[in-house]
Design a protein around this motif. Structure first.
Motif, PDB file in Angstrom:
ATOM      1  N   ASP A 140       8.829  -1.242  10.641  1.00  0.00           N
ATOM      2  CA  ASP A 140       9.585  -2.104  11.565  1.00  0.00           C
ATOM      3  C   ASP A 140       8.678  -2.813  12.575  1.00  0.00           C
ATOM      4  OD1 ASP A 140      11.968  -1.682  10.307  1.00  0.00           O
ATOM      5  OD2 ASP A 140      12.698  -0.160  11.702  1.00  0.00           O
ATOM      6  N   PRO A 141       7.857  -2.074  13.335  1.00  0.00           N
ATOM      7  CA  PRO A 141       6.985  -2.814  14.268  1.00  0.00           C
ATOM      8  C   PRO A 141       5.978  -3.702  13.551  1.00  0.00           C
ATOM      9  CG  PRO A 141       6.468  -0.445  14.307  1.00  0.00           C
ATOM     10  CD  PRO A 141       7.739  -0.612  13.535  1.00  0.00           C
ATOM     11  N   LEU A 142       5.508  -3.303  12.365  1.00  0.00           N
ATOM     12  CA  LEU A 142       4.532  -4.147  11.654  1.00  0.00           C
ATOM     13  C   LEU A 142       5.202  -5.442  11.171  1.00  0.00           C
ATOM     14  CD1 LEU A 142       2.479  -1.456   9.684  1.00  0.00           C
ATOM     15  CD2 LEU A 142       1.905  -2.557  11.869  1.00  0.00           C
ATOM     16  N   ALA A 143       6.493  -5.356  10.823  1.00  0.00           N
ATOM     17  CA  ALA A 143       7.217  -6.581  10.437  1.00  0.00           C
ATOM     18  C   ALA A 143       7.342  -7.502  11.649  1.00  0.00           C
ATOM     19  CB  ALA A 143       8.585  -6.221   9.871  1.00  0.00           C
ATOM     20  N   ARG A 144       7.561  -6.907  12.811  1.00  0.00           N
ATOM     21  CA  ARG A 144       7.614  -7.743  14.032  1.00  0.00           C
ATOM     22  C   ARG A 144       6.282  -8.457  14.256  1.00  0.00           C
ATOM     23  NH1 ARG A 144       8.833  -4.560  19.217  1.00  0.00           N
ATOM     24  NH2 ARG A 144       8.243  -6.539  20.151  1.00  0.00           N
ATOM     25  N   MET A 145       5.206  -7.840  13.804  1.00  0.00           N
ATOM     26  CA  MET A 145       3.882  -8.443  13.995  1.00  0.00           C
ATOM     27  C   MET A 145       3.566  -9.458  12.900  1.00  0.00           C
ATOM     28  SD  MET A 145       1.825  -5.065  15.345  1.00  0.00           S
ATOM     29  CE  MET A 145       0.512  -5.852  16.277  1.00  0.00           C
ATOM     30  N   GLY A 146       4.470  -9.594  11.933  1.00  0.00           N
ATOM     31  CA  GLY A 146       4.294 -10.642  10.919  1.00  0.00           C
ATOM     32  C   GLY A 146       4.095 -10.143   9.499  1.00  0.00           C
ATOM     33  N   ALA A 147       4.032  -8.833   9.290  1.00  0.00           N
ATOM     34  CA  ALA A 147       3.878  -8.333   7.918  1.00  0.00           C
ATOM     35  C   ALA A 147       5.209  -8.498   7.185  1.00  0.00           C
ATOM     36  CB  ALA A 147       3.466  -6.863   7.928  1.00  0.00           C
ATOM     37  N   VAL A 148       5.131  -8.707   5.881  1.00  0.00           N
ATOM     38  CA  VAL A 148       6.351  -8.850   5.072  1.00  0.00           C
ATOM     39  C   VAL A 148       6.434  -7.649   4.127  1.00  0.00           C
ATOM     40  CG1 VAL A 148       7.539 -10.282   3.358  1.00  0.00           C
ATOM     41  CG2 VAL A 148       6.252 -11.355   5.230  1.00  0.00           C
ATOM     42  N   ILE A 149       7.569  -6.963   4.171  1.00  0.00           N
ATOM     43  CA  ILE A 149       7.757  -5.830   3.264  1.00  0.00           C
ATOM     44  C   ILE A 149       8.377  -6.396   1.994  1.00  0.00           C
ATOM     45  CG2 ILE A 149       8.665  -3.485   3.036  1.00  0.00           C
ATOM     46  CD1 ILE A 149       6.768  -4.172   5.565  1.00  0.00           C
ATOM     47  N   VAL A 150       7.570  -6.508   0.964  1.00  0.00           N
ATOM     48  CA  VAL A 150       7.988  -7.162  -0.272  1.00  0.00           C
ATOM     49  C   VAL A 150       8.905  -6.231  -1.057  1.00  0.00           C
ATOM     50  CG1 VAL A 150       7.143  -8.232  -2.405  1.00  0.00           C
ATOM     51  CG2 VAL A 150       5.787  -8.400  -0.296  1.00  0.00           C
ATOM     52  N   ASP A 151       8.620  -4.949  -1.023  1.00  0.00           N
ATOM     53  CA  ASP A 151       9.402  -4.000  -1.806  1.00  0.00           C
ATOM     54  C   ASP A 151       9.268  -2.615  -1.169  1.00  0.00           C
ATOM     55  OD1 ASP A 151      11.023  -3.224  -3.846  1.00  0.00           O
ATOM     56  OD2 ASP A 151       9.439  -3.146  -5.370  1.00  0.00           O
ATOM     57  N   GLU A 152      10.354  -1.853  -1.263  1.00  0.00           N
ATOM     58  CA  GLU A 152      10.325  -0.490  -0.725  1.00  0.00           C
ATOM     59  C   GLU A 152      11.414   0.309  -1.410  1.00  0.00           C
ATOM     60  OE1 GLU A 152      11.401  -1.554   3.372  1.00  0.00           O
ATOM     61  OE2 GLU A 152      13.366  -0.711   3.014  1.00  0.00           O
ATOM     62  N   LYS A 153      11.292   1.651  -1.392  1.00  0.00           N
ATOM     63  CA  LYS A 153      12.402   2.462  -1.890  1.00  0.00           C
ATOM     64  C   LYS A 153      13.393   2.630  -0.739  1.00  0.00           C
ATOM     65  CE  LYS A 153      11.631   3.411  -6.211  1.00  0.00           C
ATOM     66  NZ  LYS A 153      10.838   2.218  -6.399  1.00  0.00           N
ATOM     67  N   GLU A 154      14.582   3.066  -1.083  1.00  0.00           N
ATOM     68  CA  GLU A 154      15.667   3.121  -0.103  1.00  0.00           C
ATOM     69  C   GLU A 154      15.238   3.830   1.193  1.00  0.00           C
ATOM     70  OE1 GLU A 154      19.288   4.544  -1.913  1.00  0.00           O
ATOM     71  OE2 GLU A 154      20.122   4.695   0.120  1.00  0.00           O
ATOM     72  N   GLY A 155      15.594   3.220   2.301  1.00  0.00           N
ATOM     73  CA  GLY A 155      15.283   3.823   3.604  1.00  0.00           C
ATOM     74  C   GLY A 155      13.820   3.685   3.980  1.00  0.00           C
ATOM     75  N   GLY A 156      13.136   2.696   3.399  1.00  0.00           N
ATOM     76  CA  GLY A 156      11.728   2.491   3.747  1.00  0.00           C
ATOM     77  C   GLY A 156      10.842   3.596   3.214  1.00  0.00           C
ATOM     78  N   ARG A 157      11.142   4.112   2.031  1.00  0.00           N
ATOM     79  CA  ARG A 157      10.305   5.175   1.443  1.00  0.00           C
ATOM     80  C   ARG A 157       9.259   4.556   0.509  1.00  0.00           C
ATOM     81  NH1 ARG A 157      13.536   7.568   4.648  1.00  0.00           N
ATOM     82  NH2 ARG A 157      13.990   9.770   4.455  1.00  0.00           N
ATOM     83  N   LEU A 158       8.191   5.297   0.247  1.00  0.00           N
ATOM     84  CA  LEU A 158       7.176   4.868  -0.720  1.00  0.00           C
ATOM     85  C   LEU A 158       7.748   4.948  -2.133  1.00  0.00           C
ATOM     86  CD1 LEU A 158       3.890   6.569   0.529  1.00  0.00           C
ATOM     87  CD2 LEU A 158       4.877   4.369   1.188  1.00  0.00           C
ATOM     88  N   PRO A 159       7.241   4.142  -3.070  1.00  0.00           N
ATOM     89  CA  PRO A 159       6.207   3.131  -2.898  1.00  0.00           C
ATOM     90  C   PRO A 159       6.703   1.909  -2.119  1.00  0.00           C
ATOM     91  CG  PRO A 159       6.751   3.464  -5.239  1.00  0.00           C
ATOM     92  CD  PRO A 159       7.650   4.344  -4.458  1.00  0.00           C
ATOM     93  N   VAL A 160       5.817   1.409  -1.274  1.00  0.00           N
ATOM     94  CA  VAL A 160       6.090   0.225  -0.458  1.00  0.00           C
ATOM     95  C   VAL A 160       5.054  -0.837  -0.820  1.00  0.00           C
ATOM     96  CG1 VAL A 160       5.810  -0.679   1.895  1.00  0.00           C
ATOM     97  CG2 VAL A 160       7.178   1.374   1.531  1.00  0.00           C
ATOM     98  N   ARG A 161       5.520  -2.058  -0.964  1.00  0.00           N
ATOM     99  CA  ARG A 161       4.594  -3.179  -1.194  1.00  0.00           C
ATOM    100  C   ARG A 161       4.644  -4.082   0.030  1.00  0.00           C
ATOM    101  NH1 ARG A 161       1.622  -5.203  -5.176  1.00  0.00           N
ATOM    102  NH2 ARG A 161       1.655  -7.429  -5.661  1.00  0.00           N
ATOM    103  N   MET A 162       3.506  -4.349   0.593  1.00  0.00           N
ATOM    104  CA  MET A 162       3.458  -5.106   1.853  1.00  0.00           C
ATOM    105  C   MET A 162       2.515  -6.296   1.739  1.00  0.00           C
ATOM    106  SD  MET A 162       1.707  -3.902   5.378  1.00  0.00           S
ATOM    107  CE  MET A 162       2.846  -2.710   5.982  1.00  0.00           C
ATOM    108  N   LYS A 163       2.955  -7.393   2.366  1.00  0.00           N
ATOM    109  CA  LYS A 163       2.056  -8.560   2.469  1.00  0.00           C
ATOM    110  C   LYS A 163       1.683  -8.663   3.939  1.00  0.00           C
ATOM    111  CE  LYS A 163       2.025 -13.412   1.026  1.00  0.00           C
ATOM    112  NZ  LYS A 163       1.675 -14.132   2.234  1.00  0.00           N
TER     113      LYS A 163
END
Ligand code: S3P
Length: 449
Positions: A140-163
């Protein structure tokens, strides 16, 4: 996908039984928090970071592989002595494969912070335990800083793909959870942002990221906030200067022989070069209040961190009330404190343990089950754990460790002083943070097989 850090299906049961004294001198392996940070911050400097005393546990090795995948050159010179040739802020390479952090929440979350500040795409993964742990608190805070969460498992669980962000935004972030990992992720991303990133924490958590960044030359300032909190301000885009890092012994690992020496009659133990950062020293303060004979026989300053030698002798402990504000300074030590409390006379109430539910296992539940299996009277009351000690423990139980190194080690320590032996179903995860635990303990007189 199975975690690359560990082959599946290799449970390692162990049994501990009544021992006749924990005696001698020992230095437990290097601090896990400082070790992860020395790799990741080393990666963000241009040049050669020399690390002495690195924890060569599976968690840190997973972080070293991630650093190599991001463009760093990592070399092991000798046991514990490593070199990181960093690439500097803004020059990370895009990893070709998913980054596998094994069992390590710290590695995964701190690396998310680093990558969020770079215009690269990465996939983060880990073992079954890490895949169950909450990542939203960092995403959540990293998205505020501009990161994009491309993919995640339910509830923000790994595996997570981030840009990660090309131009990260410096933010003012008030952390809703007392977590050094969350704070560190925001600060590490803030290194790539122009201007000032601010983190406010209502309860101060371990400050190794702040200390190490200051040591490497970043402009970072900390001031008190409220009664127990801190406000941290970091100026982005510094040029970090590589320096030599001396990793002190991990107080969270020292906790196991330390408690063993307190509860096993006839013990007299010296633990060398233990990190004594005030935000990691809650267990020693608490055990002293319980009547534990723990003497500081030397204290030095080592590369920005206080380091002590401790002498510990067998002591009859008494139950006490442990206030919630002490939790961040001993968050990883509650399982072994519960073991110490089982051997104390009277009730120990440990308050405010909510965060224990989201560690490598639900530690509150795992500790309660282990206490029950070994005949220790206890209760969970909201977020508090109450242990009713009677000066002795029956033992005789088999404890389910749920892929959690600290649950395994804590109950093996219980077995060293209980009437009947204590078994753990799987101690293989001990290698994530304390390689050589059983051997070191045996060398001090512990009956573990
Ligand atoms: C750590 C922070 C703590 C701790 C973990 C190491 C760190 O986690 O439990 O073992 O190195 O920053 P939280 O930040 O989730 O409290």
């Amino acid at each position: 996908m199975h975690s690359a850090a560990r082959p599946a299906d290799q449970a390692m049961p162990l049994v501990a039984r009544k021992s006749s004294g924990i005696r001698g001198r020992a230095r437990v392996p290097g601090d896990k928090s400082v070790s992860h940070r020395s790799m990741l911050i080393g990666l963000l400097t241009v040049g050669r970071t020399e690390i002495e005393g690195l924890l060569e546990g599976e968690d840190v090795i997973a972080t070293s592989h991630a650093c190599a995948a991001l463009g760093g050159t990592i070399q092991r010179q000798a046991p514990g002595n490593w070199i990181v040739y960093g690439v500097g802020i803004s020059s990370l390479l895009e990893p070709l494969r998913p980054l596998d952090f094994g069992n390590a929440g710290t590695g995964a979350r701190l690396a998310m912070g680093v990558i969020a500040g770079h215009p690269i795409i990465a996939t983060f993964d880990g073992d079954e335990s890490l895949r169950r742990r909450p990542m939203r608190r960092v995403l959540d805070p990293l998205a505020r800083m501009g990161a994009v969460i491309v993919d995640e498992k339910e509830g923000g669980r790994l595996p997570v793909r981030m840009k990660g962000a090309r131009d990260p935004i410096p933010i003012v972030f008030e952390s809703p959870v007392p977590s050094a990992q969350v704070k560190s992720a925001v600060l590490l991303c803030g290194l790539s942002a122009p201007g000032e990133t601010t983190v406010i924490e209502k309860e101060a958590t371990r400050d190794h990221t702040e200390r190490m960044l200051a040591y490497f030359g970043a402009d970072i300032k900390t001031e008190p906030y409220g009664v127990h909190g801190r406000k941290i301000r970091l100026k982005g885009r510094p040029e970090l200067q590589p320096k030599k890092i001396l990793v002190p012994a991990d107080p969270s690992s020292a906790a196991f022989p330390l408690v063993a020496a307190l509860i096993v009659p006839g013990s007299d133990l010296i633990l060398e070069s233990v990190l004594a950062n005030p935000l990691r020293y809650g267990l020693v303060d608490t055990l002293r209040k319980m009547g534990g004979n723990i003497e500081e026989i030397s204290r030095i300053d080592s590369a920005g961190e206080p380091v002590v030698d401790l002498r510990i002798r067998h002591s009859q402990l008494k139950g006490i009330d442990v206030p919630p504000e002490r939790a961040p300074s001993m968050i990883d030590e509650y399982p072994v404190l519960a073991v110490a409390a089982s051997f104390a006379e009277g009730e120990t109430r440990m308050r405010g343990l909510k965060e224990l539910r989201v560690k490598e296992s639900d530690r509150l539940a795992a500790v309660a089950a282990g206490l029950k299996a070994n005949g220790v009277e206890h209760e969970i009351d909201g977020d508090d754990l109450i242990v009713r000690g009677r000066g002795r423990v029956r033992g005789g139980g088999t404890v389910v460790t749920h892929m959690d190194h600290r649950i395994a080690m804590s109950f093996l320590i219980m077995g060293l002083a209980s009437e009947k032996e204590v078994a753990v179903d799987d101690a293989s995860f001990v290698a994530t943070s304390f390689p050589g635990f059983a051997e070191l303990m045996r060398g001090l007189g512990a009956e573990i097989r």
